[in-house]
Write a protein that holds these residues in place. Structure first.
Motif, PDB file in Angstrom:
ATOM      1  N   ASP A  28      32.605  35.408  34.544  1.00 34.42           N
ATOM      2  CA  ASP A  28      32.938  34.195  35.287  1.00 34.42           C
ATOM      3  C   ASP A  28      34.390  34.292  35.728  1.00 34.42           C
ATOM      4  O   ASP A  28      35.268  34.600  34.925  1.00 34.42           O
ATOM      5  N   ALA A  29      34.640  34.025  37.008  1.00 31.48           N
ATOM      6  CA  ALA A  29      35.991  34.129  37.550  1.00 31.48           C
ATOM      7  C   ALA A  29      36.864  32.946  37.151  1.00 31.48           C
ATOM      8  O   ALA A  29      38.081  33.036  37.186  1.00 31.48           O
ATOM      9  N   GLY A  30      36.264  31.836  36.763  1.00 32.05           N
ATOM     10  CA  GLY A  30      37.031  30.674  36.348  1.00 32.05           C
ATOM     11  C   GLY A  30      37.618  29.926  37.543  1.00 32.05           C
ATOM     12  O   GLY A  30      37.307  30.195  38.691  1.00 32.05           O
ATOM     13  N   ALA A  31      38.487  28.991  37.251  1.00 29.17           N
ATOM     14  CA  ALA A  31      39.051  28.117  38.276  1.00 29.17           C
ATOM     15  C   ALA A  31      40.127  28.804  39.107  1.00 29.17           C
ATOM     16  O   ALA A  31      40.291  28.512  40.281  1.00 29.17           O
ATOM     17  N   SER A  32      40.884  29.714  38.509  1.00 30.51           N
ATOM     18  CA  SER A  32      41.979  30.373  39.234  1.00 30.51           C
ATOM     19  C   SER A  32      41.543  31.769  39.675  1.00 30.51           C
ATOM     20  O   SER A  32      42.027  32.781  39.171  1.00 30.51           O
ATOM     21  N   LYS A  33      40.638  31.791  40.640  1.00 29.35           N
ATOM     22  CA  LYS A  33      40.038  33.045  41.093  1.00 29.35           C
ATOM     23  C   LYS A  33      41.084  34.007  41.671  1.00 29.35           C
ATOM     24  O   LYS A  33      40.984  35.211  41.495  1.00 29.35           O
ATOM     25  N   ILE A  34      42.106  33.481  42.327  1.00 29.98           N
ATOM     26  CA  ILE A  34      43.126  34.337  42.934  1.00 29.98           C
ATOM     27  C   ILE A  34      43.862  35.140  41.867  1.00 29.98           C
ATOM     28  O   ILE A  34      44.098  36.338  42.032  1.00 29.98           O
ATOM     29  N   ALA A  35      44.195  34.500  40.755  1.00 26.93           N
ATOM     30  CA  ALA A  35      44.873  35.205  39.666  1.00 26.93           C
ATOM     31  C   ALA A  35      43.979  36.304  39.094  1.00 26.93           C
ATOM     32  O   ALA A  35      44.447  37.399  38.775  1.00 26.93           O
ATOM     33  N   VAL A  36      42.692  36.021  38.990  1.00 26.22           N
ATOM     34  CA  VAL A  36      41.741  37.007  38.466  1.00 26.22           C
ATOM     35  C   VAL A  36      41.623  38.185  39.434  1.00 26.22           C
ATOM     36  O   VAL A  36      41.605  39.347  39.016  1.00 26.22           O
ATOM     37  N   ILE A  37      41.578  37.896  40.730  1.00 26.03           N
ATOM     38  CA  ILE A  37      41.510  38.962  41.741  1.00 26.03           C
ATOM     39  C   ILE A  37      42.741  39.867  41.619  1.00 26.03           C
ATOM     40  O   ILE A  37      42.619  41.092  41.672  1.00 26.03           O
ATOM     41  N   LYS A  38      43.905  39.281  41.416  1.00 25.32           N
ATOM     42  CA  LYS A  38      45.134  40.071  41.276  1.00 25.32           C
ATOM     43  C   LYS A  38      45.055  40.996  40.063  1.00 25.32           C
ATOM     44  O   LYS A  38      45.447  42.159  40.136  1.00 25.32           O
ATOM     45  N   VAL A  39      44.544  40.482  38.942  1.00 26.63           N
ATOM     46  CA  VAL A  39      44.432  41.300  37.734  1.00 26.63           C
ATOM     47  C   VAL A  39      43.443  42.444  37.958  1.00 26.63           C
ATOM     48  O   VAL A  39      43.719  43.597  37.611  1.00 26.63           O
ATOM     49  N   VAL A  40      42.287  42.143  38.562  1.00 25.43           N
ATOM     50  CA  VAL A  40      41.276  43.176  38.824  1.00 25.43           C
ATOM     51  C   VAL A  40      41.841  44.228  39.770  1.00 25.43           C
ATOM     52  O   VAL A  40      41.694  45.431  39.544  1.00 25.43           O
ATOM     53  N   LYS A  41      42.516  43.782  40.820  1.00 26.02           N
ATOM     54  CA  LYS A  41      43.113  44.694  41.808  1.00 26.02           C
ATOM     55  C   LYS A  41      44.094  45.648  41.137  1.00 26.02           C
ATOM     56  O   LYS A  41      44.044  46.863  41.338  1.00 26.02           O
ATOM     57  N   GLU A  42      44.966  45.099  40.309  1.00 24.41           N
ATOM     58  CA  GLU A  42      45.985  45.908  39.640  1.00 24.41           C
ATOM     59  C   GLU A  42      45.376  46.831  38.580  1.00 24.41           C
ATOM     60  O   GLU A  42      45.671  48.023  38.530  1.00 24.41           O
ATOM     61  N   ALA A  43      44.503  46.297  37.747  1.00 26.12           N
ATOM     62  CA  ALA A  43      43.951  47.065  36.624  1.00 26.12           C
ATOM     63  C   ALA A  43      43.066  48.215  37.085  1.00 26.12           C
ATOM     64  O   ALA A  43      43.037  49.271  36.458  1.00 26.12           O
ATOM     65  N   LEU A  44      42.321  48.015  38.168  1.00 26.92           N
ATOM     66  CA  LEU A  44      41.383  49.043  38.622  1.00 26.92           C
ATOM     67  C   LEU A  44      41.893  49.834  39.812  1.00 26.92           C
ATOM     68  O   LEU A  44      41.166  50.664  40.353  1.00 26.92           O
ATOM     69  N   ALA A  45      43.126  49.541  40.259  1.00 25.62           N
ATOM     70  CA  ALA A  45      43.730  50.218  41.407  1.00 25.62           C
ATOM     71  C   ALA A  45      42.829  50.135  42.637  1.00 25.62           C
ATOM     72  O   ALA A  45      42.538  51.118  43.298  1.00 25.62           O
ATOM     73  N   LEU A  46      42.365  48.915  42.913  1.00 25.76           N
ATOM     74  CA  LEU A  46      41.495  48.675  44.065  1.00 25.76           C
ATOM     75  C   LEU A  46      42.267  48.000  45.180  1.00 25.76           C
ATOM     76  O   LEU A  46      43.341  47.437  44.955  1.00 25.76           O
ATOM     77  N   GLY A  47      41.685  48.009  46.357  1.00 20.69           N
ATOM     78  CA  GLY A  47      42.217  47.235  47.459  1.00 20.69           C
ATOM     79  C   GLY A  47      41.873  45.769  47.242  1.00 20.69           C
ATOM     80  O   GLY A  47      41.023  45.419  46.411  1.00 20.69           O
TER      81      GLY A  47
END
Length: 120
Positions: free
Chosen positions: A60-79
């Motif tokens: 679940d992405a939760g309420a602060s989806k933008i923060a989660v996207i940033k963590v996923v982007k950084e942790a997995l080295a994705l665009g």
């Protein structure tokens, strides 16, 4: 194509490619991978006690989806788009075969950002 060739092809896929494949299979045959993923670990739980690796699934992405996207982007080295697609497509398997310590660290970062995560 035999079963081993399919498994080899899947092993070489990125997380984004796997996510796209799962969605295509769900649409093609009208099934849901979420039900299979939920039932799968319960059956194999006793065998996993001695595992030194873990898989990180975003449930679940939760309420602060933008923060989660940033963590996923950084942790997995994705665009940005790939990270957003994974977060929008929950449940999403983010990374498999991680060391338990690394998986726990990633899970902590994601939960701190407001997401719900399952370690398998």
């Amino acid at each position: 194509m035999n079963q081993e060739q399919i498994i080899e092809a899947v092993e070489k896929m990125t997380v984004l490619e796997l996510n796209t494949l799962v969605k295509a299979i769900e649409e093609k045959w009208g099934v849901s991978a979420a039900a299979v993923a939920a039932a799968g670990p319960a059956a194999g739980a006793p065998a996993e006690e001695g595992k030194s690796t873990a898989d990180v699934e975003l449930t679940d992405a939760g309420a602060s989806k933008i923060a989660v996207i940033k963590v996923v982007k950084e942790a997995l080295a994705l665009g940005l788009k790939e990270a957003k697609d994974l977060v929008d497509g929950v449940p999403s398997m983010l990374k498999t075969g991680m060391k338990k310590e690394d998986a726990a660290e990633l899970a902590k970062k994601l939960t701190d950002a407001g997401a719900k995560v399952t370690l398998k």
